[in-house]
Design a protein around this motif. Structure first.
Motif, PDB file in Angstrom:
ATOM      1  N   GLN A  68       0.833  -1.195   0.000  1.00 58.40           N
ATOM      2  CA  GLN A  68       0.000   0.000   0.000  1.00 58.40           C
ATOM      3  C   GLN A  68       0.867   1.244   0.000  1.00 58.40           C
ATOM      4  OE1 GLN A  68      -2.409  -0.697   3.445  1.00 58.40           O
ATOM      5  NE2 GLN A  68      -0.795  -0.169   4.894  1.00 58.40           N
ATOM      6  N   ASN A 112      -2.684  -5.547  11.367  1.00 56.92           N
ATOM      7  CA  ASN A 112      -3.625  -4.523  11.785  1.00 56.92           C
ATOM      8  C   ASN A 112      -3.445  -3.297  10.916  1.00 56.92           C
ATOM      9  OD1 ASN A 112      -5.398  -2.963  13.337  1.00 56.92           O
ATOM     10  ND2 ASN A 112      -3.686  -2.160  14.533  1.00 56.92           N
ATOM     11  N   ARG A 113      -4.488  -2.919  10.188  1.00 62.22           N
ATOM     12  CA  ARG A 113      -4.373  -1.778   9.270  1.00 62.22           C
ATOM     13  C   ARG A 113      -4.799  -0.460   9.910  1.00 62.22           C
ATOM     14  NH1 ARG A 113      -6.611  -3.598   3.374  1.00 62.22           N
ATOM     15  NH2 ARG A 113      -4.637  -2.928   2.464  1.00 62.22           N
ATOM     16  N   ASP A 136      -3.783   1.547  12.929  1.00 59.92           N
ATOM     17  CA  ASP A 136      -2.802   1.551  14.016  1.00 59.92           C
ATOM     18  C   ASP A 136      -2.948   2.730  14.967  1.00 59.92           C
ATOM     19  OD1 ASP A 136      -1.963   3.406  12.200  1.00 59.92           O
ATOM     20  OD2 ASP A 136       0.082   2.642  11.990  1.00 59.92           O
ATOM     21  N   ASP A 169      -8.224   5.280   7.022  1.00 57.19           N
ATOM     22  CA  ASP A 169      -8.600   3.983   6.473  1.00 57.19           C
ATOM     23  C   ASP A 169      -8.631   4.162   4.963  1.00 57.19           C
ATOM     24  OD1 ASP A 169      -9.763   1.644   5.595  1.00 57.19           O
ATOM     25  OD2 ASP A 169     -11.265   1.570   7.183  1.00 57.19           O
ATOM     26  N   ARG A 170      -7.766   3.466   4.260  1.00 54.35           N
ATOM     27  CA  ARG A 170      -7.621   3.688   2.820  1.00 54.35           C
ATOM     28  C   ARG A 170      -8.869   3.320   2.022  1.00 54.35           C
ATOM     29  NH1 ARG A 170      -2.524   2.555   4.739  1.00 54.35           N
ATOM     30  NH2 ARG A 170      -0.789   3.721   3.805  1.00 54.35           N
ATOM     31  N   GLN A 230      -3.586 -10.599   1.290  1.00 50.87           N
ATOM     32  CA  GLN A 230      -4.022  -9.244   1.592  1.00 50.87           C
ATOM     33  C   GLN A 230      -4.833  -8.659   0.438  1.00 50.87           C
ATOM     34  OE1 GLN A 230      -3.113  -8.509   4.707  1.00 50.87           O
ATOM     35  NE2 GLN A 230      -4.496  -6.776   4.659  1.00 50.87           N
ATOM     36  N   ASN A 231      -5.895  -7.966   0.792  1.00 48.11           N
ATOM     37  CA  ASN A 231      -6.835  -7.352  -0.156  1.00 48.11           C
ATOM     38  C   ASN A 231      -7.751  -8.375  -0.832  1.00 48.11           C
ATOM     39  OD1 ASN A 231      -5.753  -4.869   0.414  1.00 48.11           O
ATOM     40  ND2 ASN A 231      -4.490  -4.762  -1.423  1.00 48.11           N
ATOM     41  N   ASP A 278     -11.502  -2.835  10.296  1.00 45.45           N
ATOM     42  CA  ASP A 278     -11.322  -2.461   8.895  1.00 45.45           C
ATOM     43  C   ASP A 278     -11.992  -3.531   8.039  1.00 45.45           C
ATOM     44  OD1 ASP A 278     -10.549  -1.897   6.322  1.00 45.45           O
ATOM     45  OD2 ASP A 278      -8.418  -1.676   6.750  1.00 45.45           O
ATOM     46  N   ASN A 280     -10.087  -5.551   5.541  1.00 42.16           N
ATOM     47  CA  ASN A 280      -9.051  -6.419   6.102  1.00 42.16           C
ATOM     48  C   ASN A 280      -9.669  -7.706   6.648  1.00 42.16           C
ATOM     49  OD1 ASN A 280      -6.227  -6.744   6.735  1.00 42.16           O
ATOM     50  ND2 ASN A 280      -6.738  -6.430   8.894  1.00 42.16           N
TER      51      ASN A 280
END
Length: 586
Positions: A221, A345-346, A348, A369-370, A407-408, A527, A530
Motif C-alpha cells: 500500500q 492490523n491496518r 494503528d 482507512d484507505r 491481503q486485499n 477495517d 481487512n
C-alpha cells in the motif's frame, strides 16, 4: 619507420585517452542533479563474514529465512513481507534507482552506509526493528557482511563490470526553507507528477489501495503522508525533510515508487518534500509531535479530556468548541490474544476529542482507512454474536497462502468503531480491572457502544471475551450519531451518548460519567477490507475519559476586579505621597 610507428602509436593512444575522458565527462554530465559517481566498496574479510553468519542465524533467520529469501518461520504472519535478499533489491538507499545500496564494512558513517543505518534504526511501519542496543556496532557490520556476500545471489556488491554507485550528495544539498510558497509549489507538483494517483488527494495512501504489488507479487500500500513516523526510511527522525527528499530522489526499489531525479530539479524535490512533510500530524501549535524512542510512534497521554460546553454540542467539526477541544492520539494494536487473531492490523491509531454538556458526552473519532468498507447484503451473524466464524491464517511456512499473498482478498465486512466503558467502575476492587475485550464477568460488565459503516449504532452489555453480547434496545434510543463521513482515506465519526444519572437510568446497566473522575475507556476499530469482524479487530490499551470541571464565570471576572483594585490602591498611595511632600494631609 620505427620512429614514425611510435609516433602513430602514441597519437592513437592519446586519441583513446581523450575519447575516454570525453566519455567520462559526458557520463558525469548525464548524472541526475544532486548525484555524483561513487566507488564500490571492497569485499569484507572472510572472518568478518563468518562472524556475521553466526549473528544472522541467531537473530535474523526467523523472518528472513535460512537462504535469505524472506521466508523464515515468522514471515507468513507479516505484512509487508520481510526483505528477500537474493535479488539484491533494497528500498532505502542514497543510490540511484535500481542500484545496490551503500555498504562498506569498514565505515559506519551516517549517510554513507545505507544498510548499516537500516539495521541500526530499523524500518518504522514494518516488523523490522532497530537493532541498536541489541547488537553491537561490530555485530551489525558483521551480519551485513554476511548478507551482502552470501545471501545476495543475483548481484555482487564488488562487481565493477555491472554495478555502479551513483550517490545522492545529501551532505552538499542544503534544505530549502519550508515557506508557504515552497509548500504551495510542492502541492502543485504532486498533482503534476501524478503522486496523488497512489497517495490520494489528501496524501492518506488511498489513491490506489488494491492494485499495487511489489517485485515479488505481494500486495503493498502507498505511504500515508500524515504518518511520517511510519515512513520506512525515517531513520527514527520522522519530521526530517531530508528523509522525504531522499526517497523522492532515489525511489523505493522493489515497489512501484519511482525515482523523480530525472524528471524534477533539486529545487522542485525540496518543494515536494516540504509539502509532504507539512502534512504529517502536529500538535495544536503546529509543532511536531514528540516521538517515543521505544515505539517510534507519538508519545501517549492516556487521559482523554472532555471539555464542558453550554447548550447543544455542535455536529460541525469546524465549530469553535471542537477546534478548542484537545486531541488525543490513541495507539491501536491487532487483537492477538484470542482467535481469530488480527496479525496484520491496518488501523494503528485513532484520534479522539470529547465534549460534554448537562446530559450527554460526545466523542469525535477520526482514523485513517484507505478504503470505505460496507458489507454487501446481510452479514451471516447477529450483531450480538462474538464467536463468529472468521478463518484465521494457517500457521505454515511458505509464500503460498501467506498473509501478504492474501491481503486485499478478504471478504468485505463493515468498517466499525466502538467505545467500551465499565459499568460499575467505582466498585472494581483492586487489582481487578475490566478486561480489554468485552468485560470480565456478570458481576463487572462493560458498556459497549458500537457504530458500523452501514449506518447502525448499537449498545451492548459485555460479560467476557468469549460471551455473546446482550443487546440493550432500551438504551439505543439515547444514542445518536451526529456525524459519519468517509472522505479521502479518513473516517470522521461523532457519537453522542448519555452521561447517565441514577434518576433516569439503571446504575447496574449504564456507565455513569462523573465530572472530575477518570472513567476507564477502551477503543475498538474494524477495517472491513481487512476481513475484520468479531474479535478480529484493532484494540487500544486502557485510556481514561476525564470530564473537566467547567470554569466558573467568576474566574474570568476576578482578575479584572483585582487588577482594578490594585490600580485604585496604587493611585491612592501615589496621591498620598504627593500630598505628603507638599505638606498636605489626606
Amino acid at each position: 619507420m620505427g620512429s614514425k610507428a611510435g609516433w602513430l602509436l602514441a597519437s592513437a593512444f592519446g586519441i583513446v585517452l581523450i575519447s575516454g575522458s570525453a566519455g567520462v565527462v559526458a557520463y558525469a554530465d548525464a548524472l541526475p542533479e544532486g548525484f555524483k559517481q561513487g566507488e564500490l566498496a571492497p569485499e569484507p574479510p572472510a572472518d568478518m563474514i563468518e562472524a556475521g553468519k553466526r549473528v544472522y542465524f541467531t537473530k535474523c533467520v526467523w523472518c528472513h529465512g535460512v537462504d535469505g529469501a524472506g521466508d523464515g518461520p515468522g514471515a507468513d504472519r507479516l505484512w509487508p513481507r520481510p526483505r528477500n535478499f537474493n535479488q539484491g533489491t533494497f528500498k532505502i538507499r542514497h543510490t540511484a534507482s535500481g542500484e545496490l545500496p551503500l555498504f562498506d564494512a569498514r565505515k559506519p558513517i551516517p549517510g554513507q552506509n545505507d544498510l548499516f543505518e537500516t539495521v541500526t534504526h530499523g524500518l518504522p511501519g514494518s516488523a523490522m526493528p532497530s537493532w541498536e542496543g541489541i547488537l553491537t556496532e561490530e555485530q551489525r557490520l558483521q551480519v551485513l557482511a554476511f548478507v551482502t556476500t552470501q545471501l545476495v545471489k543475483d548481484r555482487k556488491f564488488t562487481d565493477k563490470q555491472s554495478e555502479t554507485q551513483t550517490v545522492l550528495q545529501m551532505a552538499d544539498l542544503k534544505p530549502k526553507p519550508a515557506t508557504e510558497e515552497s509548500k504551495k509549489r510542492g502541492s502543485e507538483l504532486i498533482v503534476e507528477k501524478k503522486c496523488i494517483e497512489c497517495h490520494g488527494v489528501e496524501g492518506r495512501g488511498d489513491g490506489n489501495a488494491f492494485n499495487l504489488k511489489d517485485d515479488w507479487g505481494f500486495s503493498i500500500q502507498p505511504a500515508d503522508w500524515h504518518k511520517c513516523w511510519n515512513f520506512r526510511g525515517s531513520r527514527q527522525d520522522p519530521y526530517n525533510v531530508k528523509n522525504i527528499f531522499r526517497t523522492f530522489s532515489t525511489g523505493v526499489n522493489g515497489t512501484p515508487m519511482p525515482s523523480f531525479a530525472d524528471s524534477t530539479t533539486v529545487d522542485e524535490r525540496w518543494d515536494i518534500a516540504n509539502f509532504v512533510n507539512s502534512l504529517c500530524e502536529r500538535d495544536a501549535d503546529g509543532n511536531p509531535l514528540p516521538i517515543d524512542p521505544l515505539t517510534d510512534k507519538p508519545k501517549i497521554n492516556f487521559v482523554v479530556p472532555a471539555r464542558a460546553v453550554e447548550g447543544e454540542i455542535s455536529a460541525d467539526m469546524e465549530n469553535e468548541m471542537w477546534q478548542k477541544a484537545p486531541r488525543r492520539y490513541v495507539a491501536m494494536g491487532g487483537q492477538i490474544t484470542h482467535k481469530p487473531r488480527n496479525f496484520v492490523n491496518r488501523i494503528d491509531d485513532i484520534w479522539v476529542r470529547a465534549l460534554y454538556n448537562e446530559t450527554s458526552v460526545v466523542y469525535l473519532l477520526e482514523w485513517d482507512d484507505r478504503t470505505k468498507s460496507v458489507a454487501e447484503g446481510k452479514l451471516p451473524w447477529a450483531p450480538t454474536e462474538v464467536n463468529i466464524d472468521i478463518k484465521e491464517q494457517d500457521p505454515k511456512t511458505g509464500e503460498e497462502g501467506s498473509i501478504a499473498a492474501k491481503q486485499n482478498n478478504y471478504a468485505v465486512y463493515n468498517d466499525a468503531i466502538a467505545i467500551e466503558t465499565p459499568v460499575k467502575w467505582k466498585e472494581l476492587p483492586a487489582p481487578i480491572k475490566p478486561r480489554y475485550l468485552f468485560g470480565t464477568n456478570e458481576q463487572f460488565p462493560v458498556d459497549i457502544v458500537k457504530w458500523e459503516a452501514d449506518g447502525s449504532i448499537r449498545a451492548f452489555k459485555g460479560t467476557g471475551w468469549d460471551k455473546d453480547f446482550e443487546e440493550r434496545d432500551n438504551y439505543e434510543e439515547f444514542l445518536k450519531v451526529l456525524k459519519a463521513e468517509w472522505k479521502n482515506g479518513r473516517w470522521y465519526v461523532m457519537i453522542q451518548r448519555p452521561l447517565g444519572n441514577k434518576k433516569d437510568h439503571d446504575y447496574d446497566e449504564d456507565t455513569f460519567f462523573e465530572m472530575g473522575q477518570y472513567i476507564p475507556t477502551v477503543f475498538f476499530a474494524w477495517d472491513g477490507h481487512n476481513g475484520d469482524a468479531g474479535r478480529k479487530m484493532a484494540v487500544s490499551a486502557f485510556y481514561y475519559t476525564f470530564l473537566e470541571p467547567p470554569i466558573p464565570r467568576e474566574t474570568y471576572i476576578y482578575p479584572f476586579v483585582i487588577a482594578g483594585g490594585i490600580v485604585i490602591l496604587e493611585a491612592w498611595v501615589l496621591t498620598r505621597r504627593a500630598n505628603k511632600r507638599k505638606g498636605k494631609t489626606l
